[in-house]
Enzyme design. Structure first.
Site, PDB file in Angstrom:
ATOM      1  N   HIS A  14     -10.384  -7.783   3.343  1.00  0.00           N
ATOM      2  CA  HIS A  14      -9.848  -9.134   4.650  1.00  0.00           C
ATOM      3  C   HIS A  14     -10.419  -9.393   5.665  1.00  0.00           C
ATOM      4  O   HIS A  14     -10.682  -8.016   5.765  1.00  0.00           O
ATOM      5  CB  HIS A  14      -9.269  -9.993   4.011  1.00  0.00           C
ATOM      6  CG  HIS A  14      -8.093  -9.712   5.401  1.00  0.00           C
ATOM      7  ND1 HIS A  14      -7.083 -10.734   5.714  1.00  0.00           N
ATOM      8  CD2 HIS A  14      -7.214  -8.320   5.960  1.00  0.00           C
ATOM      9  CE1 HIS A  14      -5.822 -10.050   6.367  1.00  0.00           C
ATOM     10  NE2 HIS A  14      -6.502  -9.157   6.821  1.00  0.00           N
ATOM     11  N   CYS A  23      -9.089  -8.682  13.920  1.00  0.00           N
ATOM     12  CA  CYS A  23      -8.900  -9.147  12.961  1.00  0.00           C
ATOM     13  C   CYS A  23      -9.573  -9.950  11.821  1.00  0.00           C
ATOM     14  O   CYS A  23      -9.750 -10.175  11.066  1.00  0.00           O
ATOM     15  CB  CYS A  23      -7.863  -9.744  12.680  1.00  0.00           C
ATOM     16  SG  CYS A  23      -6.483  -8.276  12.388  1.00  0.00           S
ATOM     17  N   HIS A  27     -12.263  -5.527   7.272  1.00  0.00           N
ATOM     18  CA  HIS A  27     -11.047  -4.656   7.520  1.00  0.00           C
ATOM     19  C   HIS A  27      -9.730  -4.093   6.476  1.00  0.00           C
ATOM     20  O   HIS A  27     -10.377  -5.284   5.443  1.00  0.00           O
ATOM     21  CB  HIS A  27      -9.883  -4.574   9.064  1.00  0.00           C
ATOM     22  CG  HIS A  27      -9.536  -5.572   8.992  1.00  0.00           C
ATOM     23  ND1 HIS A  27      -9.752  -6.941   9.388  1.00  0.00           N
ATOM     24  CD2 HIS A  27      -7.984  -5.944   8.690  1.00  0.00           C
ATOM     25  CE1 HIS A  27      -8.556  -7.786   9.204  1.00  0.00           C
ATOM     26  NE2 HIS A  27      -7.834  -7.066   8.752  1.00  0.00           N
ATOM     27  N   HIS A  29      -5.810  -3.503   3.803  1.00  0.00           N
ATOM     28  CA  HIS A  29      -4.731  -3.202   4.142  1.00  0.00           C
ATOM     29  C   HIS A  29      -4.828  -2.407   3.234  1.00  0.00           C
ATOM     30  O   HIS A  29      -5.142  -2.644   2.360  1.00  0.00           O
ATOM     31  CB  HIS A  29      -4.055  -4.112   4.716  1.00  0.00           C
ATOM     32  CG  HIS A  29      -3.878  -4.839   6.050  1.00  0.00           C
ATOM     33  ND1 HIS A  29      -3.839  -4.318   7.084  1.00  0.00           N
ATOM     34  CD2 HIS A  29      -5.124  -6.280   6.082  1.00  0.00           C
ATOM     35  CE1 HIS A  29      -3.975  -5.417   8.408  1.00  0.00           C
ATOM     36  NE2 HIS A  29      -4.490  -6.316   7.362  1.00  0.00           N
ATOM     37  N   HIS A  67      -8.295  -4.491  -4.776  1.00  0.00           N
ATOM     38  CA  HIS A  67      -9.569  -3.298  -4.355  1.00  0.00           C
ATOM     39  C   HIS A  67     -10.500  -4.484  -4.256  1.00  0.00           C
ATOM     40  O   HIS A  67     -11.714  -4.502  -4.829  1.00  0.00           O
ATOM     41  CB  HIS A  67      -9.511  -2.373  -5.192  1.00  0.00           C
ATOM     42  CG  HIS A  67      -9.193  -1.050  -5.360  1.00  0.00           C
ATOM     43  ND1 HIS A  67      -7.533  -0.604  -5.488  1.00  0.00           N
ATOM     44  CD2 HIS A  67      -9.269  -0.207  -4.699  1.00  0.00           C
ATOM     45  CE1 HIS A  67      -7.265   0.416  -5.371  1.00  0.00           C
ATOM     46  NE2 HIS A  67      -7.814   0.473  -4.732  1.00  0.00           N
ATOM     47  N   GLU A 111       1.988  -6.358   6.083  1.00  0.00           N
ATOM     48  CA  GLU A 111       0.125  -5.997   6.437  1.00  0.00           C
ATOM     49  C   GLU A 111       0.232  -4.534   6.859  1.00  0.00           C
ATOM     50  O   GLU A 111      -1.084  -4.155   6.461  1.00  0.00           O
ATOM     51  CB  GLU A 111      -0.478  -6.244   7.544  1.00  0.00           C
ATOM     52  CG  GLU A 111      -0.553  -8.105   7.105  1.00  0.00           C
ATOM     53  CD  GLU A 111      -1.807  -8.305   8.768  1.00  0.00           C
ATOM     54  OE1 GLU A 111      -2.614  -9.376   8.033  1.00  0.00           O
ATOM     55  OE2 GLU A 111      -1.543  -8.000   9.361  1.00  0.00           O
TER      56      GLU A 111
END
Length: 125
Positions: A14, A23, A27, A29, A67, A111
């Protein structure tokens, strides 16, 4: 009052639109999600709610994001995919599926191993 907590995870990418830092860039998580439900009524075999059923309930919500580039997945194609919004959306989606004898106490979204956000519905909502 009885409380039951389960945990699941999903991997996704996201970006936080408008964030004044890294952010804002794409990137990923491994998001850990904990759900706690509560109630006072036990069923005919003396359980609040089946652990397995709650795990299945949560998994069915999270599989939409697993994914994926979540900025392209509803409702995050119109809603910023922050941990705050993830926790609230997961809460609301799960709340639609649970039986009346249990209610969600909280949804926690991790996160990272050191960053957790918790959403609880305000009694006034």
């Amino acid at each position: 009052m009885y409380e039951l907590t389960i945990k699941d995870h999903f991997d996704a990418a996201h970006r936080i639109v408008g964030y004044p830092g890294q952010c804002a860039n794409l990137h990923g998580h491994t998001w850990d999600v904990e759900v706690t439900v509560a109630g006072t009524e036990l069923d005919d075999i003396d359980i609040l709610y089946d652990f397995k059923q709650l795990k299945d309930d949560l998994h069915s919500v999270l599989e939409d994001y697993d994914h994926a580039y979540v900025n392209e997945v509803a409702p995050f194609d119109e809603l910023n995919p922050t941990a705050e919004n993830f926790a609230r959306v997961i809460y609301e989606r799960l709340d639609e599926t649970l039986p009346a004898q249990v209610e969600i106490s909280e949804v926690a979204v991790w996160e990272s191993p050191v960053a957790k956000l918790v959403y609880r519905k305000d009694d006034g909502d």
